[in-house]
Design an enzyme around this catalytic site. Structure first.
Site, PDB file in Angstrom:
ATOM      1  N   ASP A  47       0.838  -1.211   0.000  1.00  0.00           N
ATOM      2  CA  ASP A  47       0.000   0.000   0.000  1.00  0.00           C
ATOM      3  C   ASP A  47       0.867   1.253   0.000  1.00  0.00           C
ATOM      4  OD1 ASP A  47      -2.122  -1.631   0.019  1.00  0.00           O
ATOM      5  OD2 ASP A  47      -2.834  -1.127   2.040  1.00  0.00           O
ATOM      6  N   ALA A  48       1.980   1.190   0.755  1.00  0.00           N
ATOM      7  CA  ALA A  48       2.835   2.381   0.873  1.00  0.00           C
ATOM      8  C   ALA A  48       3.451   2.737  -0.483  1.00  0.00           C
ATOM      9  CB  ALA A  48       3.925   2.126   1.908  1.00  0.00           C
ATOM     10  N   TYR A  50       2.247   1.976  -3.399  1.00  0.00           N
ATOM     11  CA  TYR A  50       1.163   2.448  -4.262  1.00  0.00           C
ATOM     12  C   TYR A  50       0.849   3.914  -3.944  1.00  0.00           C
ATOM     13  CZ  TYR A  50      -3.626   2.865  -6.055  1.00  0.00           C
ATOM     14  OH  TYR A  50      -4.753   3.280  -6.700  1.00  0.00           O
ATOM     15  N   ASP A  51       0.727   4.218  -2.638  1.00  0.00           N
ATOM     16  CA  ASP A  51       0.434   5.599  -2.231  1.00  0.00           C
ATOM     17  C   ASP A  51       1.521   6.549  -2.713  1.00  0.00           C
ATOM     18  OD1 ASP A  51      -1.885   4.859  -1.070  1.00  0.00           O
ATOM     19  OD2 ASP A  51      -1.122   4.824   0.997  1.00  0.00           O
ATOM     20  N   LEU A  97     -34.871  10.577  10.014  1.00  0.00           N
ATOM     21  CA  LEU A  97     -35.099  11.190  11.315  1.00  0.00           C
ATOM     22  C   LEU A  97     -36.053  12.365  11.207  1.00  0.00           C
ATOM     23  CD1 LEU A  97     -31.363  11.380  12.448  1.00  0.00           C
ATOM     24  CD2 LEU A  97     -33.115   9.927  13.485  1.00  0.00           C
ATOM     25  N   GLU A 130     -25.060  13.166  19.079  1.00  0.00           N
ATOM     26  CA  GLU A 130     -24.001  12.932  18.082  1.00  0.00           C
ATOM     27  C   GLU A 130     -24.086  13.992  16.988  1.00  0.00           C
ATOM     28  OE1 GLU A 130     -25.092   9.231  16.289  1.00  0.00           O
ATOM     29  OE2 GLU A 130     -25.161   8.154  18.178  1.00  0.00           O
ATOM     30  N   LYS A 132     -24.573  15.381  13.387  1.00  0.00           N
ATOM     31  CA  LYS A 132     -25.290  14.822  12.233  1.00  0.00           C
ATOM     32  C   LYS A 132     -24.432  15.067  10.989  1.00  0.00           C
ATOM     33  CE  LYS A 132     -29.809  14.652  10.034  1.00  0.00           C
ATOM     34  NZ  LYS A 132     -29.422  14.808   8.634  1.00  0.00           N
ATOM     35  N   ASP A 134     -23.157  15.293   7.282  1.00  0.00           N
ATOM     36  CA  ASP A 134     -23.846  15.576   6.022  1.00  0.00           C
ATOM     37  C   ASP A 134     -23.183  14.797   4.891  1.00  0.00           C
ATOM     38  OD1 ASP A 134     -25.625  16.651   4.305  1.00  0.00           O
ATOM     39  OD2 ASP A 134     -24.739  18.657   4.249  1.00  0.00           O
ATOM     40  N   ARG A 153     -28.383   3.492   0.981  1.00  0.00           N
ATOM     41  CA  ARG A 153     -29.709   3.508   1.586  1.00  0.00           C
ATOM     42  C   ARG A 153     -30.814   3.264   0.558  1.00  0.00           C
ATOM     43  NH1 ARG A 153     -33.437   7.725   2.666  1.00  0.00           N
ATOM     44  NH2 ARG A 153     -34.643   7.311   4.535  1.00  0.00           N
ATOM     45  N   GLU A 190     -22.272   6.961   8.094  1.00  0.00           N
ATOM     46  CA  GLU A 190     -22.300   7.970   7.036  1.00  0.00           C
ATOM     47  C   GLU A 190     -20.958   8.031   6.295  1.00  0.00           C
ATOM     48  OE1 GLU A 190     -25.278   9.273   7.129  1.00  0.00           O
ATOM     49  OE2 GLU A 190     -25.262  11.177   6.053  1.00  0.00           O
ATOM     50  N   TYR A 242     -22.594   4.990  13.245  1.00  0.00           N
ATOM     51  CA  TYR A 242     -23.428   5.512  14.328  1.00  0.00           C
ATOM     52  C   TYR A 242     -24.644   4.648  14.639  1.00  0.00           C
ATOM     53  CZ  TYR A 242     -25.647   7.529  10.154  1.00  0.00           C
ATOM     54  OH  TYR A 242     -26.202   7.716   8.923  1.00  0.00           O
ATOM     55  N   LYS A 330     -31.568  20.502  13.846  1.00  0.00           N
ATOM     56  CA  LYS A 330     -30.863  21.097  12.707  1.00  0.00           C
ATOM     57  C   LYS A 330     -30.230  22.447  13.065  1.00  0.00           C
ATOM     58  CE  LYS A 330     -31.276  18.766   9.052  1.00  0.00           C
ATOM     59  NZ  LYS A 330     -32.299  18.786   8.139  1.00  0.00           N
ATOM     60  N   CYS A 435     -35.323  48.408 -19.457  1.00  0.00           N
ATOM     61  CA  CYS A 435     -35.193  46.950 -19.436  1.00  0.00           C
ATOM     62  C   CYS A 435     -33.862  46.559 -20.094  1.00  0.00           C
ATOM     63  CB  CYS A 435     -36.363  46.335 -20.201  1.00  0.00           C
ATOM     64  SG  CYS A 435     -36.153  44.574 -20.486  1.00  0.00           S
ATOM     65  N   CYS A 438     -34.682  44.480 -23.575  1.00  0.00           N
ATOM     66  CA  CYS A 438     -35.234  45.053 -24.816  1.00  0.00           C
ATOM     67  C   CYS A 438     -35.101  46.572 -24.887  1.00  0.00           C
ATOM     68  CB  CYS A 438     -36.694  44.653 -24.974  1.00  0.00           C
ATOM     69  SG  CYS A 438     -37.800  45.498 -23.831  1.00  0.00           S
ATOM     70  N   CYS A 453     -40.611  45.864 -16.916  1.00  0.00           N
ATOM     71  CA  CYS A 453     -40.410  46.282 -18.296  1.00  0.00           C
ATOM     72  C   CYS A 453     -41.787  46.532 -18.911  1.00  0.00           C
ATOM     73  CB  CYS A 453     -39.690  45.158 -19.038  1.00  0.00           C
ATOM     74  SG  CYS A 453     -39.777  45.312 -20.814  1.00  0.00           S
ATOM     75  N   CYS A 459     -40.508  42.579 -25.709  1.00  0.00           N
ATOM     76  CA  CYS A 459     -39.372  42.128 -24.899  1.00  0.00           C
ATOM     77  C   CYS A 459     -39.171  40.616 -25.042  1.00  0.00           C
ATOM     78  CB  CYS A 459     -39.625  42.482 -23.440  1.00  0.00           C
ATOM     79  SG  CYS A 459     -38.247  42.030 -22.397  1.00  0.00           S
TER      80      CYS A 459
HETATM   81  S1  IVH Z   1     -29.326   7.815  12.977  1.00  0.00           S
HETATM   82  C1  IVH Z   1     -33.230   5.440  12.436  1.00  0.00           C
HETATM   83  N1  IVH Z   1     -27.198   9.294  13.393  1.00  0.00           N
HETATM   84  O1  IVH Z   1     -29.217  11.618   8.778  1.00  0.00           O
HETATM   85  C2  IVH Z   1     -32.207   6.500  12.521  1.00  0.00           C
HETATM   86  N2  IVH Z   1     -28.264   9.442  11.283  1.00  0.00           N
HETATM   87  O2  IVH Z   1     -31.947  12.600   8.452  1.00  0.00           O
HETATM   88  C3  IVH Z   1     -31.060   6.291  11.648  1.00  0.00           C
HETATM   89  N3  IVH Z   1     -27.156  10.968   9.724  1.00  0.00           N
HETATM   90  O3  IVH Z   1     -30.462   8.891   6.973  1.00  0.00           O
HETATM   91  C4  IVH Z   1     -30.189   7.450  11.500  1.00  0.00           C
HETATM   92  N4  IVH Z   1     -25.510  11.567  11.040  1.00  0.00           N
HETATM   93  O4  IVH Z   1     -27.973   9.467   6.702  1.00  0.00           O
HETATM   94  C5  IVH Z   1     -28.170   8.959  12.514  1.00  0.00           C
HETATM   95  N5  IVH Z   1     -25.268  10.509  13.876  1.00  0.00           N
HETATM   96  C6  IVH Z   1     -26.242  10.170  13.026  1.00  0.00           C
HETATM   97  C7  IVH Z   1     -26.302  10.704  11.730  1.00  0.00           C
HETATM   98  C8  IVH Z   1     -27.336  10.325  10.890  1.00  0.00           C
HETATM   99  C9  IVH Z   1     -26.051  11.703   9.845  1.00  0.00           C
HETATM  100  C10 IVH Z   1     -28.016  10.945   8.523  1.00  0.00           C
HETATM  101  C11 IVH Z   1     -28.399   9.566   8.048  1.00  0.00           C
HETATM  102  C12 IVH Z   1     -29.907   9.557   8.067  1.00  0.00           C
HETATM  103  C13 IVH Z   1     -30.232  11.006   8.038  1.00  0.00           C
HETATM  104  C14 IVH Z   1     -31.587  11.285   8.642  1.00  0.00           C
END
Ligand code: IVH
Length: 717
Positions: A47-48, A50-51, A97, A130, A132, A134, A153, A190, A242, A330, A435, A438, A453, A459
């Protein structure tokens, strides 16, 4: 002649030609190793080693950016992924969620949990908080400790088999650690990418002229869903675990315990995760994570709260697709600072001039933003629709440093101006009075924020919508020429103006490509179309006026105007005379006064009509049209009838005339016919069976007449 071996040369010593050859050689070697590793499952280098090849290739590209090509190993990009992966049915569905946006929403969530479990009011269930992430969720299936499948998913029930790609992600072990690993373990989490890696890719992609990714999440998703796993391998994807799906045994009975076990098994869990015992701790965690968000290095869009006890999670179960035992809190909109390079004016399909901010590109919450809406000229000037100052009265100027905000998927907005950074020579923005598309003058009505306009007929930005209106049912109503055909003919450059409709046949006779040869048409349909157009060469005045698409001039007002002026010539002459007296303050021409005095025509309508005729381009378009058609004179409204200027409503079943006859008769006598009764109604003519309108008349004290009374009143009994 022997070629010099460049493979060992320091990058700084390479000439451009050597660098080019070296990049080519490295790309071939990397591709070869990829094949051995992913397809043959038989790597021949460590691996090294290759990297090291990849690192050297990227470093050369950094020094010679002009040598980055589409085939660069750092850029390898496959065809768009779609429907090419085998489908996988999830043993347990992957759910989503519910959202909380405020502290109250979080308190409500805890209350709901408490009520469901019948916990005492002061009993706070332990909650795991936790970040969340993205990214995109992924389910990993381990059997006897071995990774056997990775699945996206999908729709929650059926996902895509991305096992080969998942195997290239270094955060995901191919084998779980520990001796007492359950026979079946589905670990969920995720897939995401670091912000710096996303930016690095986009920089190289821009140089190479290949498509850049919109944001880190899209980039991660696109990278994971590649048919060629070596492409996924070239993208530094990461993974946080998670949660879990099917488990043949549960190693723990709490969320926090499970996360610890997952980490021990060799996966990565988020280090910021925290077990909270009070709601204050929960909210403090949210605030702390939110404050440190920009420095994390990856995108998060909130915080997830989960009940710690799994037996309670089980009891709470799910409501629809969301668990009752978890919620996503959120974050509010994200902001960033950048420079406003320019203000551009866009013209909408109805003629509205909308200013758009052109910004120096900036990443706001992971998305590169280079445009923002500026709403209208008042917004730029820092006054609201109500005349009150906004943004503390600070206007927006080209060259300003501004704070841009993005909330979810909404269009980015400028929320404030950094005055300290305003260039000395920055001038207040002058909103165009013409405008930009035109050149017609653009006007603002009193009390309206939008400048529009006035080149309704000319136009290009408005043309298609105007033409659709022109042929609509209450206007020219041409059979076989509806929205769809207008759109098609406009796009083909065949009908660009109202006059073009009436010259269509003549032009088609001379054209090489005939209309009847177009797909979807034939000799008969085109013959019918020409006949339908011919049938409308003679048109009632009110239909023509309505067809012009003047703002505020609907069918009713068009009829009032037609009846007042009687002929097109009289109408146009009066409007041109009124247009001459047009000024910012007041129009005092006799023609304008006359127009304004028409019962039912207010100042707003009068101004809009005059604006239309003040625009020479509209006059020209109208003249072109009049070359082709004949406008019939309207029956002029009686000015001195007993009902002139009155608003009349007909209701119930009329016995001596049809509703249409009644309406036409009343209008001829100078009355305005309305469909509903209000306090502005002067007369209600009620036949047998009249219901709610009769009641409304009584309520408002409006005079009610029988049909006979009506005929007596107008002197026809
Ligand atoms: S728990 C049944 N934990 O958020 C619950 N989801 O809006 C399963 N996500 O589809 C999800 N961080 O893709 C959970 N710490 C976290 C998360 C998380 C991101 C995403 C996940 C989920 C979406 C729901």
């Amino acid at each position: 002649m022997a070629t010099k071996d460049t493979t060992k040369l320091p990058i700084d010593d390479l000439t451009a030609a050597q660098a080019k050859a070296e990049l080519k050689r490295l790309a071939a070697e990397i591709a070869d190793h990829d094949k051995r590793y992913y397809q043959d499952d038989a790597p021949t280098v460590s691996d090294a080693a290759y990297d090291a090849l990849r690192t050297r290739s990227s470093a050369i590209e950094e020094r010679f950016p002009e040598l980055v090509t589409k085939d660069s190993p750092s850029l390898k990009i496959g065809a768009a992924p779609s429907g090419r992966f085998a489908k996988v049915q999830h043993a347990m569905p992957m759910l989503s969620l519910g959202n909380a946006f405020s502290d109250e929403d979080v308190a409500d969530f805890v209350d709901r949990v408490r009520r469901f479990l019948r916990l005492p009011d002061n009993d706070m269930p332990a909650i795991v908080a936790e970040p969340k992430i993205d990214g995109l969720s992924l389910s990993l299936r381990y059997e006897k400790g071995e990774l056997v499948r990775g699945a996206t998913r999908g729709d929650g029930t059926i996902g895509e088999d991305v096992t080969a790609n998942v195997r290239t992600i270094s955060d995901i072990p191919h084998k779980l650690k520990g001796r007492d690993v359950p026979a079946v373990c589905e670990i969920r989490g995720e897939v995401y990418i670091l912000g710096k890696d996303f930016i690095g890719f986009n920089k190289r992609a821009e140089k190479a002229g290949i498509q850049m990714a919109a944001n880190p999440r899209n980039f991660a998703a696109g990278s994971l869903r590649q048919k060629d796993a070596s492409i996924t391998a070239s993208r530094p994807l990461k993974f946080f675990a998670y949660s879990w799906g099917e488990m043949s045994e549960m190693p723990h009975d709490t969320q926090s315990g499970m996360l610890k076990w997952i980490a021990k098994a060799g996966l990565v869990t988020n280090p910021l995760t925290k077990l909270c015992k009070t709601i204050e701790q929960v909210l403090a965690f949210y605030a702390e994570i939110g404050a440190g968000r920009a420095k994390l290095g990856y995108d998060i869009d909130g915080v997830v709260y989960k009940l710690d006890r799994l037996d309670w999670q089980q009891r709470l179960g799910f409501a629809g697709r969301n668990p009752r035992w978890a919620i996503a809190h959120k974050f509010a909109a994200e902001q960033a600072m950048t420079v406003l390079n320019d203000i551009e004016i866009q013209v909408g399909r109805t003629g509205a001039l909308t200013p758009v901010a052109r910004l120096a590109p900036v990443t706001v919450g992971g998305v590169v933003v280079s445009n923002a809406t500026l709403h209208n000229e008042d917004y730029i000037r820092a006054v609201g629709n109500d005349g009150n100052p906004i943004r503390d009265g600070v206007d927006i100027r080209i060259g300003d440093t501004v704070v841009v905000q993005r909330a979810g998927d909404v269009i980015p907005q400028i929320v404030s101006v950094v005055l300290d950074k305003r260039p000395k020579d920055a001038k207040p923005y002058k909103f165009p009075q013409k405008c930009p598309v035109c050149g017609s003058h653009a006007v603002r009505e009193e009390g309206e924020a939008v400048r529009r306009c006035t080149g309704a007929l000319v136009c290009p930005a408005q043309a298609v919508e105007r033409l659709k209106h022109f042929v609509s049912r209450n206007a020219f109503d041409i059979d076989g020429l509806g929205d769809k055909q207008v759109q098609e003919f406009y796009e083909a450059g065949i009908i660009m103006s109202a006059a073009d409709i009436f010259t269509l046949e003549k032009r088609d006779a001379r054209a090489q490509k005939k209309l009847e040869d177009r797909e979807g048409y034939g000799e008969v349909s085109i013959r019918n179309l020409f006949a339908a157009i011919d049938a409308r060469r003679k048109i009632e005045l009110h239909r023509l006026i309505y067809a012009l698409g003047i703002r505020h001039v609907g069918e009713g007002n068009a009829k009032l105007l037609a009846r007042h002026y009687g002929t097109l010539d009289a109408f146009v002459e009066a409007m041109r005379a009124a247009a001459k007296g047009q000024s910012a303050d007041a129009n005092t021409t006799e023609a304008y006064e006359d127009l304004n005095s028409i019962e039912g025509v207010g100042e707003v309508v009068a101004d809009a009509v005059v604006e239309f005729f003040a625009e020479p381009r509209n006059i020209k378009a109208l003249d072109d049209l009049l070359e082709e058609i004949e406008v019939l004179a309207a029956e002029r409204a009686a000015k001195d009838s007993p009902v002139s200027g009155k608003t009349v409503v007909f209701t119930g079943s009329l016995e001596q005339m049809t509703r249409e006859e009644a309406k036409a008769m009343a209008e001829r006598l100078g009355a305005k016919v309305s469909g509903s009764v209000s306090k502005k109604t002067d007369l209600v003519v009620a036949g047998p069976g009249a219901g709610s309108k009769l009641k409304d008349a009584q309520k408002h004290g409006v005079q009610v007449l029988s049909e006979d009374d009506w005929f007596k009143l107008i002197g026809k009994a």
